[in-house]
Design an enzyme around this catalytic site. Structure first.
Site, short mmCIF file in Angstrom:
data_model
loop_
_atom_site.label_atom_id
_atom_site.label_comp_id
_atom_site.label_asym_id
_atom_site.label_seq_id
_atom_site.Cartn_x
_atom_site.Cartn_y
_atom_site.Cartn_z
N PHE A 33 0.84 -1.20 0.00
CA PHE A 33 0.00 0.00 0.00
C PHE A 33 0.88 1.24 0.00
O PHE A 33 1.69 1.44 0.91
CB PHE A 33 -0.93 -0.01 1.22
CG PHE A 33 -1.90 -1.15 1.21
CD1 PHE A 33 -3.16 -1.01 0.65
CD2 PHE A 33 -1.55 -2.39 1.74
CE1 PHE A 33 -4.06 -2.07 0.61
CE2 PHE A 33 -2.44 -3.46 1.71
CZ PHE A 33 -3.70 -3.29 1.15
N ALA A 81 2.92 6.29 5.24
CA ALA A 81 2.06 6.13 6.42
C ALA A 81 2.31 7.24 7.44
O ALA A 81 1.37 7.79 8.02
CB ALA A 81 2.31 4.78 7.06
N VAL A 97 2.21 -1.75 4.52
CA VAL A 97 1.94 -0.33 4.36
C VAL A 97 3.29 0.40 4.35
O VAL A 97 4.12 0.18 5.23
CB VAL A 97 1.08 0.17 5.55
CG1 VAL A 97 0.91 1.68 5.50
CG2 VAL A 97 -0.28 -0.52 5.56
N CYS A 98 3.50 1.26 3.36
CA CYS A 98 4.78 1.98 3.26
C CYS A 98 4.95 2.93 4.45
O CYS A 98 4.06 3.75 4.73
CB CYS A 98 4.83 2.78 1.97
SG CYS A 98 6.22 3.94 1.95
N ILE A 99 6.09 2.84 5.09
CA ILE A 99 6.31 3.62 6.32
C ILE A 99 6.34 5.13 6.06
O ILE A 99 5.73 5.90 6.80
CB ILE A 99 7.57 3.15 7.07
CG1 ILE A 99 7.67 3.85 8.43
CG2 ILE A 99 8.84 3.35 6.26
CD1 ILE A 99 8.62 3.18 9.40
#
Lengths: 81, 130
Positions: free
Chosen positions: B39, B82, B77-79
């Protein structure tokens, strides 16, 4: 897919399609982040600029008054490629 | 076939997450592998458990969580994306001194390297959303 490089010994070709102007949305900035990571993994990376994406290559962009980070200073312009 | 899935749009505004979900589900049911769902951009907003749609509508976040539980799907989820958008897991909440977290069940937060990795490992990387 070709052998060689790091990442488990596999290098693949990644082409990133840039269709958005640099500052109207975050796509260009976050897109550039993936491109850089891909390059760090020694992948065969290329970028194509279509539609409004060509504005990402414009020289001398000043984002100061928009209060946004000018993140495209490192990209070569078409004349340099 | 080994698939990698990328979701670049948040839930409800765009259909991208729905299509990615339907594609992943269909691929798994046909016996294909889905190595990872990554994501990115507003796609990270699919991973908040605070999502509360009206009861007669599909619950996009729960649907992903359930698919992950059924098939052992890796939802990443991409940090960086995010952090910008306030998607936080317990580790990140501690590290950034936040008073809460909101990551949904089955999702985890990690780096963009996970996207490149699945791009290398998969036969096809399917990108959903702009």
């Amino acid at each position: 897919m070709e052998e060689g490089g790091s990442s488990g010994g596999v290098t693949k070709k990644f082409m990133y399609i840039n269709r958005r102007a640099p500052y109207g949305t975050i796509y260009a900035l976050e897109g550039l982040e993936v491109v850089l990571i891909g390059a760090a993994f020694e992948q065969d990376v290329s970028m194509v600029f279509l539609d409004d994406g060509v504005f990402q290559l414009k020289k001398g962009q000043n984002t100061e008054e928009a209060e946004m980070k000018n993140f495209f200073t490192g990209l070569p312009s078409p004349g340099d490629v | 076939m080994k698939f990698g899935i990328v979701v670049n749009e948040g839930p409800y505004t765009h259909e991208a997450s729905d299509t990615a979900y339907q594609f992943s589900k269909a691929a798994l049911e046909k016996g294909h592998e889905v190595l990872r769902v990554f994501f990115y951009h507003d796609g990270v907003n699919n991973g908040t458990r605070l999502t509360t749609p009206p009861q007669d509508d599909r619950h996009i976040t729960n649907r992903w969580s359930e698919l992950a539980e059924q098939h052992g799907l890796d939802l990443v989820v991409c940090i960086a994306a995010a952090q910008r958008r306030g998607i936080v897991d317990p580790d990140e909440a501690k590290r950034q001194g936040k008073d809460a977290n909101n990551i949904a069940s089955g999702f985890r937060i990690s780096g963009l390297g996970q996207l490149i990795e699945v791009g290398i490992q998969a036969d096809r990387l399917m990108v959903f959303g702009d």
